[in-house]
Scaffold this active site. Structure first.
Site, PDB file in Angstrom:
ATOM      1  NE  ARG A 246       5.652   2.556 -18.615  1.00  0.00           N
ATOM      2  CZ  ARG A 246       5.972   1.481 -19.325  1.00  0.00           C
ATOM      3  NH1 ARG A 246       7.217   1.037 -19.312  1.00  0.00           N
ATOM      4  NH2 ARG A 246       5.071   0.862 -20.044  1.00  0.00           N
TER       5      ARG A 246
ATOM      6  CD  GLU B 133      -2.573   4.993 -21.191  1.00  0.00           C
ATOM      7  OE1 GLU B 133      -2.947   4.406 -22.221  1.00  0.00           O
ATOM      8  OE2 GLU B 133      -1.550   4.648 -20.558  1.00  0.00           O
TER       9      GLU B 133
ATOM     10  CD  GLN C 247      -6.720   6.091 -32.969  1.00  0.00           C
ATOM     11  OE1 GLN C 247      -6.615   7.072 -32.239  1.00  0.00           O
ATOM     12  NE2 GLN C 247      -7.865   5.724 -33.492  1.00  0.00           N
ATOM     13  CB  THR C 248       0.558   7.724 -31.826  1.00  0.00           C
ATOM     14  OG1 THR C 248      -0.534   8.411 -32.439  1.00  0.00           O
ATOM     15  CG2 THR C 248       1.834   8.210 -32.450  1.00  0.00           C
TER      16      THR C 248
ATOM     17  N   GLY D 225      -1.536  12.979 -35.804  1.00  0.00           N
ATOM     18  CA  GLY D 225      -2.686  12.413 -36.516  1.00  0.00           C
ATOM     19  C   GLY D 225      -3.906  12.238 -35.627  1.00  0.00           C
ATOM     20  CE1 TYR D 226      -6.936   7.463 -37.176  1.00  0.00           C
ATOM     21  CE2 TYR D 226      -4.621   7.406 -36.540  1.00  0.00           C
ATOM     22  CZ  TYR D 226      -5.682   6.898 -37.261  1.00  0.00           C
ATOM     23  OH  TYR D 226      -5.479   5.811 -38.064  1.00  0.00           O
TER      24      TYR D 226
ATOM     25  CE1 TYR E 184      -5.180  -1.147 -23.615  1.00  0.00           C
ATOM     26  CE2 TYR E 184      -4.955   1.210 -24.000  1.00  0.00           C
ATOM     27  CZ  TYR E 184      -4.385  -0.021 -23.744  1.00  0.00           C
ATOM     28  OH  TYR E 184      -3.027  -0.114 -23.594  1.00  0.00           O
TER      29      TYR E 184
ATOM     30  CG  ASP F  93      -4.103  -3.382 -26.071  1.00  0.00           C
ATOM     31  OD1 ASP F  93      -3.850  -4.489 -25.526  1.00  0.00           O
ATOM     32  OD2 ASP F  93      -3.212  -2.569 -26.380  1.00  0.00           O
TER      33      ASP F  93
ATOM     34  CB  CYS G  65       8.561 -18.481 -26.861  1.00  0.00           C
ATOM     35  SG  CYS G  65       7.097 -18.106 -27.842  1.00  0.00           S
TER      36      CYS G  65
ATOM     37  CB  SER H  68      11.728  15.180 -68.197  1.00  0.00           C
ATOM     38  OG  SER H  68      12.768  16.011 -68.626  1.00  0.00           O
TER      39      SER H  68
HETATM   40  N1  ADE Z   1       0.257   1.961 -24.674  1.00  0.00           N
HETATM   41  C1  ADE Z   1      -0.852   2.460 -24.115  1.00  0.00           C
HETATM   42  N2  ADE Z   1      -0.624   2.854 -22.865  1.00  0.00           N
HETATM   43  C2  ADE Z   1       0.680   2.626 -22.612  1.00  0.00           C
HETATM   44  C3  ADE Z   1       1.528   2.825 -21.497  1.00  0.00           C
HETATM   45  N3  ADE Z   1       1.057   3.376 -20.389  1.00  0.00           N
HETATM   46  N4  ADE Z   1       2.810   2.454 -21.591  1.00  0.00           N
HETATM   47  C4  ADE Z   1       3.262   1.904 -22.737  1.00  0.00           C
HETATM   48  N5  ADE Z   1       2.531   1.694 -23.813  1.00  0.00           N
HETATM   49  C5  ADE Z   1       1.243   2.052 -23.761  1.00  0.00           C
END
Ligand code: ADE
Length: 351
Positions: free
Chosen positions: A30, A42, A47-48, A86-87, A123, A141, A203, A308
């Site tokens: 960001r 992205e 998946q993480t 992973g993946y 997504y 998602d 909430c 053992s």
């Molecule tokens: N999960 C998937 N994309 C994201 C993003 N841009 N910022 C925070 N979490 C995310």
């Protein structure tokens, strides 16, 4: 799914946006935006979890600064930089995206074009297009489904998360901030991660609580509804091997699929012990745990102390290291939750 009235949707997105500007997490992708950085983040986030992705993202950007640099990389180096996330098909697909973009000398300019790439679903396409190109596409998602099901007080039971996402696509689009789609989508992700959690949503401090039909009816924790998960029954035999002040444990390797780096009791199947020998060992304990869709019963056999030394020599698990831990050190080790609890029981039984 009925869309919110335009006035209501306007107020909803204004409240969400104001909150996001105030609380948004300072995440590396960001800090500086580009299509490349967004595509990389992205893919990693598919998946993480965010906290795991951060160091991988920073390292990746140091290695390959743009699509051209990544396109020229060796696949082996790319896979090595992905190690631990992973993946791995994601890494190969990300390399494929970079190579095609470098070859065509052009980045896709719509959600539909992004979706043509292997590894980019609805997504990810909406996330990349909205966050890095300002294209008005709403992400949907599990987090967004949860928020929207609660917001609209939708008590239907959905077959699975994919069909719920389809059902909520229209509502997601109707609340989308078309002037600021990237911020809006990230705000929805942030709301799902920080406030509108599956269990115990916060909430009281939710910026859009006044729009939430589920909260008004006090049913927020029960939404969205899915059929109970069908759990697979799995049985594991573990060994309790205590010699004086020492207990035999394994430490899972960093590369294991589950429970990485955690210590657990060794499994019988990781030793070469004749069945007629282990059949004589006393069954001293039984515990149950759930991991993903598996309902696991773990039975503990007590290995006679005299056995053992021989036992340890037959250990052969690739993904774990066998070691003896002094009982005074047990509190310092990181055990999986159930094994920590069961260790206390087992120490009492064998005292
Ligand atoms: N999960 C998937 N994309 C994201 C993003 N841009 N910022 C925070 N979490 C995310």
């Amino acid at each position: 799914m009925t869309p919110l009235s335009p006035a209501c949707a306007h107020e909803f997105r204004a409240a969400l946006h104001a909150w996001f500007l105030r609380v948004r997490r300072d995440l590396p992708w960001r800090r500086e935006r580009s299509v490349y950085r967004t595509v990389v983040s992205e893919f990693m986030l598919q998946q993480t979890q965010v906290d795991t992705v951060i160091p991988y993202f920073e390292n990746w950007i140091r290695n390959w600064k743009n699509f051209d640099e990544l396109a020229a990389a060796d696949e082996a180096d790319v896979l090595r930089a992905w190690e631990g996330l992973g993946y791995y098909s994601r890494a190969k697909n990300l390399l494929g995206v970079a190579r095609r973009i470098a070859e065509e000398k052009r980045v896709p300019a719509s959600v539909e074009e992004w979706r043509e790439f292997r590894g980019i679903g609805a997504y990810t396409a909406a996330a990349i297009a909205s966050i890095s190109q300002g294209i008005p596409a709403a992400v949907v998602d599990g987090n967004v489904v949860r928020i929207l099901a609660r917001l609209s007080g939708d008590e239907r039971e959905f077959r699975d998360s994919a069909s719920a996402a389809t059902e909520f696509a229209e509502l997601a689009s109707s609340v989308l901030d078309e002037k600021n789609p990237g911020d809006h989508n990230e705000a929805m992700m942030e709301l799902g991660a920080l406030i509108c959690s599956r269990r115990s949503p916060r909430c009281e401090i939710c910026p859009v609580k006044n729009f939430c039909a589920a909260r008004a009816r006090g049913i927020e924790e029960s939404l969205p509804k899915f059929p109970p998960k069908k759990m697979k029954k799995v049985e594991v035999v573990r060994l309790w091997c205590r010699v004086g002040n020492e207990v035999l444990l394994v430490r899972n390797a960093a590369g294991t699929r589950r429970l990485k780096n955690l210590c657990e009791f060794p499994r019988l199947e990781d030793f070469a012990v004749p069945a007629k020998t282990s059949a004589k060992w006393e069954k001293i304990f039984e515990g149950k745990r759930g991991i993903a869709d598996e309902a696991i019963t773990e039975r503990f056999l007590c290995v006679p102390a005299k056995f053992s030394g021989r036992l340890e020599k037959t250990f052969s698990a690739e993904q774990a290291e066998l070691f003896r831990a002094g009982t005074e050190d047990l509190e310092k080790l990181t055990l999986s939750g159930p094994h920590r609890k069961w260790l206390r029981e087992l120490l009492k039984i064998s005292a």
